[in-house]
Write a protein that holds these residues in place. Structure first.
Motif, PDB file in Angstrom:
ATOM      1  N   ALA A 129       0.841  -1.203   0.000  1.00 32.30           N
ATOM      2  CA  ALA A 129       0.000   0.000   0.000  1.00 32.30           C
ATOM      3  C   ALA A 129       0.872   1.248   0.000  1.00 32.30           C
ATOM      4  CB  ALA A 129      -0.920  -0.004   1.213  1.00 32.30           C
ATOM      5  N   ARG A 130       1.961   1.176   0.744  1.00 31.74           N
ATOM      6  CA  ARG A 130       2.846   2.327   0.863  1.00 31.74           C
ATOM      7  C   ARG A 130       3.673   2.521  -0.415  1.00 31.74           C
ATOM      8  NH1 ARG A 130       6.882   2.550   5.961  1.00 31.74           N
ATOM      9  NH2 ARG A 130       7.625   0.647   5.004  1.00 31.74           N
ATOM     10  N   ALA A 131       3.908   1.418  -1.124  1.00 33.58           N
ATOM     11  CA  ALA A 131       4.829   1.453  -2.267  1.00 33.58           C
ATOM     12  C   ALA A 131       4.256   2.195  -3.469  1.00 33.58           C
ATOM     13  CB  ALA A 131       5.200   0.020  -2.659  1.00 33.58           C
ATOM     14  N   GLY A 132       2.938   2.256  -3.578  1.00 39.33           N
ATOM     15  CA  GLY A 132       2.339   2.914  -4.734  1.00 39.33           C
ATOM     16  C   GLY A 132       2.306   1.974  -5.929  1.00 39.33           C
ATOM     17  N   ARG A 133       1.210   1.322  -6.114  1.00 40.01           N
ATOM     18  CA  ARG A 133       1.113   0.294  -7.151  1.00 40.01           C
ATOM     19  C   ARG A 133       1.065   0.913  -8.554  1.00 40.01           C
ATOM     20  NH1 ARG A 133      -3.545  -3.136  -8.375  1.00 40.01           N
ATOM     21  NH2 ARG A 133      -2.601  -2.737 -10.400  1.00 40.01           N
ATOM     22  N   ILE A 134       1.347   0.104  -9.555  1.00 38.39           N
ATOM     23  CA  ILE A 134       1.289   0.581 -10.938  1.00 38.39           C
ATOM     24  C   ILE A 134      -0.179   0.766 -11.335  1.00 38.39           C
ATOM     25  CG2 ILE A 134       3.454  -0.508 -11.634  1.00 38.39           C
ATOM     26  CD1 ILE A 134       1.660  -2.732 -12.963  1.00 38.39           C
ATOM     27  N   PRO A 135      -0.421   1.699 -12.254  1.00 43.06           N
ATOM     28  CA  PRO A 135      -1.802   1.840 -12.727  1.00 43.06           C
ATOM     29  C   PRO A 135      -2.209   0.628 -13.554  1.00 43.06           C
ATOM     30  CG  PRO A 135      -0.330   3.289 -13.968  1.00 43.06           C
ATOM     31  CD  PRO A 135       0.498   2.668 -12.889  1.00 43.06           C
ATOM     32  N   LYS A 136      -3.513   0.334 -13.562  1.00 43.62           N
ATOM     33  CA  LYS A 136      -4.000  -0.765 -14.396  1.00 43.62           C
ATOM     34  C   LYS A 136      -4.119  -0.257 -15.838  1.00 43.62           C
ATOM     35  CE  LYS A 136      -6.373  -3.055 -10.603  1.00 43.62           C
ATOM     36  NZ  LYS A 136      -7.616  -3.498 -10.001  1.00 43.62           N
ATOM     37  N   ARG A 137      -3.818  -1.106 -16.814  1.00 38.13           N
ATOM     38  CA  ARG A 137      -3.849  -0.716 -18.221  1.00 38.13           C
ATOM     39  C   ARG A 137      -4.712  -1.674 -19.011  1.00 38.13           C
ATOM     40  NH1 ARG A 137       0.975   1.817 -20.074  1.00 38.13           N
ATOM     41  NH2 ARG A 137       0.553   0.827 -22.073  1.00 38.13           N
ATOM     42  N   GLN A 138      -5.184  -1.190 -20.169  1.00 36.97           N
ATOM     43  CA  GLN A 138      -5.977  -2.042 -21.055  1.00 36.97           C
ATOM     44  C   GLN A 138      -5.105  -3.058 -21.778  1.00 36.97           C
ATOM     45  OE1 GLN A 138      -9.166  -1.785 -20.053  1.00 36.97           O
ATOM     46  NE2 GLN A 138      -9.846  -1.816 -22.179  1.00 36.97           N
ATOM     47  N   HIS A 139      -3.913  -2.597 -22.217  1.00 40.35           N
ATOM     48  CA  HIS A 139      -3.071  -3.459 -23.048  1.00 40.35           C
ATOM     49  C   HIS A 139      -1.725  -3.688 -22.390  1.00 40.35           C
ATOM     50  CE1 HIS A 139      -6.055  -3.325 -26.180  1.00 40.35           C
ATOM     51  NE2 HIS A 139      -6.107  -2.004 -26.059  1.00 40.35           N
ATOM     52  N   ALA A 140      -1.017  -4.672 -22.905  1.00 42.38           N
ATOM     53  CA  ALA A 140       0.268  -5.054 -22.323  1.00 42.38           C
ATOM     54  C   ALA A 140       1.309  -3.967 -22.513  1.00 42.38           C
ATOM     55  CB  ALA A 140       0.757  -6.350 -22.973  1.00 42.38           C
ATOM     56  N   LEU A 141       2.238  -3.905 -21.608  1.00 43.58           N
ATOM     57  CA  LEU A 141       3.352  -2.966 -21.712  1.00 43.58           C
ATOM     58  C   LEU A 141       4.628  -3.776 -21.470  1.00 43.58           C
ATOM     59  CD1 LEU A 141       4.410  -0.004 -21.840  1.00 43.58           C
ATOM     60  CD2 LEU A 141       4.140   0.078 -19.360  1.00 43.58           C
ATOM     61  N   ALA A 142       5.423  -3.924 -22.541  1.00 41.46           N
ATOM     62  CA  ALA A 142       6.606  -4.788 -22.444  1.00 41.46           C
ATOM     63  C   ALA A 142       7.596  -4.240 -21.441  1.00 41.46           C
ATOM     64  CB  ALA A 142       7.256  -4.908 -23.823  1.00 41.46           C
ATOM     65  N   SER A 143       8.217  -5.134 -20.705  1.00 43.43           N
ATOM     66  CA  SER A 143       9.245  -4.687 -19.777  1.00 43.43           C
ATOM     67  C   SER A 143      10.638  -5.044 -20.296  1.00 43.43           C
ATOM     68  CB  SER A 143       9.013  -5.282 -18.394  1.00 43.43           C
ATOM     69  OG  SER A 143       8.921  -6.671 -18.488  1.00 43.43           O
ATOM     70  N   SER A 144      10.727  -5.758 -21.426  1.00 34.01           N
ATOM     71  CA  SER A 144      12.023  -6.036 -22.063  1.00 34.01           C
ATOM     72  C   SER A 144      12.109  -5.198 -23.325  1.00 34.01           C
ATOM     73  CB  SER A 144      12.123  -7.517 -22.434  1.00 34.01           C
ATOM     74  OG  SER A 144      11.922  -8.314 -21.295  1.00 34.01           O
ATOM     75  N   PRO A 145      13.316  -4.722 -23.671  1.00 33.18           N
ATOM     76  CA  PRO A 145      13.445  -3.877 -24.868  1.00 33.18           C
ATOM     77  C   PRO A 145      13.170  -4.660 -26.148  1.00 33.18           C
ATOM     78  CG  PRO A 145      15.606  -4.421 -24.000  1.00 33.18           C
ATOM     79  CD  PRO A 145      14.625  -4.958 -23.021  1.00 33.18           C
ATOM     80  N   MET A 146      12.636  -3.993 -27.177  1.00 33.97           N
ATOM     81  CA  MET A 146      12.395  -4.628 -28.469  1.00 33.97           C
ATOM     82  C   MET A 146      13.665  -4.607 -29.321  1.00 33.97           C
ATOM     83  SD  MET A 146       9.324  -5.702 -28.356  1.00 33.97           S
ATOM     84  CE  MET A 146       8.617  -5.966 -29.986  1.00 33.97           C
ATOM     85  N   GLU A 147      14.566  -3.646 -29.068  1.00 34.61           N
ATOM     86  CA  GLU A 147      15.794  -3.540 -29.854  1.00 34.61           C
ATOM     87  C   GLU A 147      16.744  -4.681 -29.512  1.00 34.61           C
ATOM     88  OE1 GLU A 147      14.916  -0.892 -27.681  1.00 34.61           O
ATOM     89  OE2 GLU A 147      13.585  -0.157 -29.250  1.00 34.61           O
ATOM     90  N   GLY A 148      17.551  -5.042 -30.545  1.00 34.01           N
ATOM     91  CA  GLY A 148      18.634  -5.996 -30.317  1.00 34.01           C
ATOM     92  C   GLY A 148      18.199  -7.431 -30.254  1.00 34.01           C
ATOM     93  N   ARG A 149      16.967  -7.704 -30.736  1.00 28.25           N
ATOM     94  CA  ARG A 149      16.530  -9.095 -30.727  1.00 28.25           C
ATOM     95  C   ARG A 149      17.290  -9.892 -31.776  1.00 28.25           C
ATOM     96  NH1 ARG A 149      10.566  -8.450 -32.108  1.00 28.25           N
ATOM     97  NH2 ARG A 149      11.420  -6.551 -33.033  1.00 28.25           N
ATOM     98  N   ILE A 150      17.450 -11.180 -31.599  1.00 29.99           N
ATOM     99  CA  ILE A 150      18.103 -12.001 -32.625  1.00 29.99           C
ATOM    100  C   ILE A 150      17.165 -12.095 -33.818  1.00 29.99           C
ATOM    101  CG2 ILE A 150      19.524 -13.326 -31.013  1.00 29.99           C
ATOM    102  CD1 ILE A 150      17.420 -15.554 -31.208  1.00 29.99           C
ATOM    103  N   ASP A 151      17.753 -12.246 -34.991  1.00 24.26           N
ATOM    104  CA  ASP A 151      16.970 -12.221 -36.222  1.00 24.26           C
ATOM    105  C   ASP A 151      17.086 -13.561 -36.920  1.00 24.26           C
ATOM    106  OD1 ASP A 151      15.425 -11.401 -38.244  1.00 24.26           O
ATOM    107  OD2 ASP A 151      16.917 -10.038 -39.148  1.00 24.26           O
TER     108      ASP A 151
END
Lengths: 261, 79
Positions: free
Chosen positions: A237-259
Motif C-alpha cells: 500500500a505504501r509502495a504505490g502500485r502501478i496503474p492498471k492498463r488495457q493493453h500489455a506494456l513490455a518490460s524487455s526492450p524490443m531492440e537488439g533481438r536475434i533475427d
C-alpha cells in the motif's frame, strides 16, 4: 537493507504495536490458542465479558497477561445501549483498560451491527472517558457519524462475523478509509491471508481476525500467514502500485533481438 | 443472614458480609480489604449491584442486603 518495520498505530491515547488484532473465540484448546497468538505477533487481543463461573475462572485474562498482550474487551452479545454501557463499565473495572470494542448487534442470525444503537452507545462511552473501537457496517456514511460521535477507531465489517466471505464491498471500505480521520480496522469476515493483505491495501490501518485463525485446521500456521499478510499489505500500500492498463506494456526492450530468417 | 442473588443463584451470607465476601466466595480466592488477591496478581473481576458497577475500592464498604442482585463477571474467550 532498509528498515521496513511497521510503525505503531495511534488509537486515541493508545499505541498499537502490531496491526494484527486477534480474537480468542472459536477454539477450545487454550494451548493451541496461545501458540497461535504468539505466532501472530499480536499485541492486542479481544475478550468477552461474562459471568464468573468455576469452569472459566480467569484463565484467558491470566494467559494474555502472562504473554504481555493487551486486552481489548468487547461488548459482544449486547443489543441495546443500556447493556452495552454496563458491559463496558464492568470491563473497564475488571480489566483496568479504557479500550472497548463496541459491538451492538441487531439479531443473532446475521450478527450485523445495529448502527442506531451503536451510534448512541459510542457517544455515551466517549463522554465517559472510554476509547471506543467501534464495530460497524461497511457504510461510509455511518463510519463518519461514528467518528463524529467519538469513535477512536471505526471497524467496518468485510462480511458478517464468522462467515469467512472476505471483503464483500471493497469500494465502500476504500471510501471509508479515504475519508476517515481516525484509524480504520477491518473487522469480521476475513477468511484467509490474502483478504487481510487486501484490507490494508484498501487503506485500512489494521485488521481484526478471530475465526479465520482459531477455526483454521492449523491455527498457528494461519496466524503466521495473517502476520505476514498484514505486513505485505502495508508495504505494497505504501509502495504505490502501478496503474492498471488495457493493453500489455513490455518490460524487455524490443531492440537488439536475434533475427532468424 | 442475607440471601442474595449472585449470577442468578441464591447465596446466603453472615450478617455484615460485604461485596468483598461475595467476590471471595464466588471466585474461591482470598481477597484483601482493597479487593485484591491476597496472593498477588490481578483478579480480573468486576461487580455490578442492581445494574451499577461497584468499584473495587468500595467493595469492602458495601454490606450485602437481603435480595441484592449481584453480577460478578470476568473476561472469557470471545471476539
Amino acid at each position: 537493507m532498509a528498515d521496513m518495520s511497521l510503525p505503531p498505530l495511534q488509537i486515541g491515547g493508545y499505541s498499537l504495536e502490531s496491526r494484527l488484532i486477534m480474537g480468542t473465540g472459536g477454539i477450545t484448546d487454550l494451548a493451541a490458542l496461545e501458540a497461535a497468538l504468539v505466532q501472530s505477533g499480536t499485541t492486542l487481543t479481544t475478550v468477552a465479558m461474562r459471568r464468573y463461573s468455576p469452569e472459566t475462572k480467569t484463565s484467558v485474562f491470566s494467559m494474555l497477561e502472562r504473554l504481555g498482550i493487551d486486552v481489548l474487551p468487547n461488548t459482544a452479545g449486547c443489543y441495546t445501549v443500556r447493556d452495552t454501557l454496563l458491559t463496558a463499565e464492568l470491563a473497564r473495572e475488571a480489566l483496568e483498560t479504557d479500550l472497548i470494542k463496541v459491538e451492538v448487534i441487531a439479531d443473532e442470525h446475521t450478527l450485523l451491527p445495529d448502527v442506531i444503537e451503536t451510534l448512541e452507545a459510542t457517544e455515551q462511552l466517549a463522554e465517559r472517558g472510554f476509547t471506543p473501537l467501534v464495530y460497524t457496517t461497511d457504510d461510509p456514511a455511518a463510519a463518519r457519524r461514528l467518528e463524529s460521535a467519538g469513535a477512536a477507531a471505526v471497524m467496518p465489517l468485510g462480511s458478517p462475523i464468522g462467515t469467512g466471505l472476505g471483503i464483500l464491498n471493497p469500494h465502500n471500505i476504500e471510501l471509508i478509509c479515504s475519508r476517515a480521520s481516525v484509524p480504520v480496522v477491518l473487522d469480521a469476515g476475513i477468511g484467509t491471508a490474502s483478504e487481510a493483505a487486501a484490507a490494508i491495501e484498501l487503506g485500512c490501518d489494521a485488521v481484526l481476525v478471530a475465526s479465520a485463525v482459531t477455526r483454521a485446521q492449523d491455527p498457528t500456521a494461519m496466524a503466521e500467514g495473517m502476520r505476514l499478510a498484514v505486513e505485505a499489505g502495508f508495504h505494497s500500500a505504501r509502495a504505490g502500485r502501478i496503474p492498471k492498463r488495457q493493453h500489455a506494456l513490455a518490460s524487455s526492450p524490443m531492440e537488439g533481438r536475434i533475427d532468424l530468417t | 443472614m442475607p440471601t442474595v442473588r449472585i449470577n442468578d443463584e441464591n447465596v446466603t451470607f453472615n450478617e455484615g458480609a460485604t461485596v468483598v465476601d461475595a467476590v471471595a466466595q464466588t471466585t474461591g480466592r482470598e481477597l484483601t480489604a482493597e479487593g485484591k488477591p491476597a496472593d498477588g496478581g490481578r483478579l480480573g473481576v468486576a461487580v455490578a449491584l442492581a445494574e451499577e458497577v461497584v468499584p473495587r475500592s468500595r467493595w469492602a464498604g458495601v454490606e450485602l442486603s437481603e435480595g441484592d442482585q449481584l453480577e460478578i463477571v470476568t473476561a472469557v474467550q470471545g471476539g
